[in-house]
Enzyme design. Structure first.
Site, PDB file in Angstrom:
ATOM      1  N   ASN A   1      49.168  20.341  82.352  1.00  0.00           N
ATOM      2  CA  ASN A   1      49.660  18.968  82.456  1.00  0.00           C
ATOM      3  C   ASN A   1      49.926  18.537  83.896  1.00  0.00           C
ATOM      4  O   ASN A   1      49.322  17.603  84.393  1.00  0.00           O
ATOM      5  CB  ASN A   1      50.939  18.789  81.638  1.00  0.00           C
ATOM      6  N   GLU A   2      50.872  19.226  84.560  1.00  0.00           N
ATOM      7  CA  GLU A   2      51.273  18.751  85.875  1.00  0.00           C
ATOM      8  C   GLU A   2      52.009  19.820  86.674  1.00  0.00           C
ATOM      9  O   GLU A   2      52.492  20.811  86.126  1.00  0.00           O
ATOM     10  CB  GLU A   2      52.182  17.516  85.759  1.00  0.00           C
TER      11      GLU A   2
ATOM     12  N   SER B   1      56.267   9.261  81.668  1.00  0.00           N
ATOM     13  CA  SER B   1      57.704   8.966  81.627  1.00  0.00           C
ATOM     14  C   SER B   1      58.210   8.444  82.966  1.00  0.00           C
ATOM     15  O   SER B   1      59.170   7.665  83.014  1.00  0.00           O
ATOM     16  CB  SER B   1      58.488  10.232  81.249  1.00  0.00           C
TER      17      SER B   1
ATOM     18  N   ASP C   1      62.596  11.902  96.093  1.00  0.00           N
ATOM     19  CA  ASP C   1      63.092  13.064  95.350  1.00  0.00           C
ATOM     20  C   ASP C   1      62.003  14.102  95.107  1.00  0.00           C
ATOM     21  O   ASP C   1      62.292  15.238  94.749  1.00  0.00           O
ATOM     22  CB  ASP C   1      63.659  12.623  94.000  1.00  0.00           C
TER      23      ASP C   1
ATOM     24  N   ASP D   1      53.674  20.793  71.535  1.00  0.00           N
ATOM     25  CA  ASP D   1      52.887  20.696  72.760  1.00  0.00           C
ATOM     26  C   ASP D   1      53.140  21.870  73.697  1.00  0.00           C
ATOM     27  O   ASP D   1      52.228  22.336  74.386  1.00  0.00           O
ATOM     28  CB  ASP D   1      53.195  19.380  73.473  1.00  0.00           C
TER      29      ASP D   1
END
Length: 282
Positions: free
Chosen positions: A134-135, A180, A164, A64
């Site tokens: 993705n992010e 996740s 956080d 990936d």
């Protein structure tokens, strides 16, 4: 679908790609498909080496990470991509080494599915913008150290946080780090931003899904140093008063899948999503 007459092959720079590459070359030659380039993913100025629309298809051999890096580097080239997994999970890579010789000729002949997926554009203050597949993760950089920050849609306040940090994901990224962290899986062609606060002080900081038509803005309020990480690779420090602007990237990317590809099967088999603890078929 359109038949494939020319390909470019991008391969991992760290994994053993030779067997997969040989099988790809053999399949291409057997179908009279022209091989334009064979390059490692870390090739210098790869976006200049490969011409826009130069090939009909980019084959990506790796995991990936190789796939994400290739998409980000070549997203403006308007060439669809197909992934071949020699990594571990391989959620974005549909083929494995054993299936190359059977499936690639079918793909070359036009027997495949295609889909377009959105990506992210990230800018910190006046710096050069980055592409996220993705992010983007905004975090304190230190375990158990909280940040004070606010999230806006354009100039409208969405929420204030002490946590956080926060993950802002594309739909594709919802099956990665976002998942996740407890976020939902979102069908990868959806035009959304998925927002997930990380270890929030508030018990009501749930994930939020918004359409990606309007920009998001994250403002750091306290005087501590923080970091942003894009797709697990790009890491930048940000400071009090910094603004992180996240918008829909003007360029989308196209993925080619073998005929019969099933996204939900990939979720079940690769993420164990929706799998019962007992066999319900008995």
């Amino acid at each position: 679908m359109k038949t494939i007459k020319s390909i470019t092959v991008i391969h991992s720079a760290s994994r053993n790609y030779k067997e997969a590459l040989d099988l790809c070359i053999g399949s291409a030659k057997s179908e009279d498909v022209v091989i334009k380039n064979v390059l490692p993913v870390n090739e210098k100025d790869i976006d200049k080496v490969i011409g826009k629309k130069e090939s009909d298809l980019i084959l990506v051999i790796g995991g990936d990470g190789t796939m994400i890096r290739t998409i980000a580097n070549l997203i403006d080239h308007e060439i669809p991509l197909l992934g071949i997994n020699i990594g571990r999970l391989g959620f974005l890579t549909d083929l494995n080494v054993d299936s190359i010789s059977k499936v690639l000729p079918e793909v070359f002949s036009g027997n495949y599915q295609s889909e377009d997926r959105p990506s992210l554009n990230i800018q910190v203050d006046d710096s050069e913008s980055l592409i996220g597949i993705n992010e983007v993760v905004f975090h304190s950089g230190t375990v158990a150290k909280m940040l004070n920050f606010s999230i806006y849609q354009e100039d409208i306040l969405i929420s204030k946080h002490k946590s956080d940090g926060v993950i802002v994901s594309s739909a594709t990224g919802s099956s990665g780090y976002f998942f996740s962290g407890g976020g939902p899986i979102i069908y990868p062609t959806e035009e959304v931003f998925a927002i997930l606060p990380m270890f929030s002080q508030s018990s009501s900081s749930n994930p939020l899904i918004l359409p990606n038509k309007k920009k998001l803005k994250i403002k750091l309020k306290n005087s501590v140093k923080a970091s942003i990480v894009v797709d697990g690779r790009e890491d930048f420090e940000v400071y009090q008063g910094s603004e992180i602007i996240i918008s829909k990237n003007e360029s989308s990317y196209s993925l080619i899948h073998p005929h019969g590809y099933d996204y939900f099967e990939a979720c079940r088999t690769k993420l164990s999503w929706g799998q019962p603890l007992i066999n319900l078929d008995d």
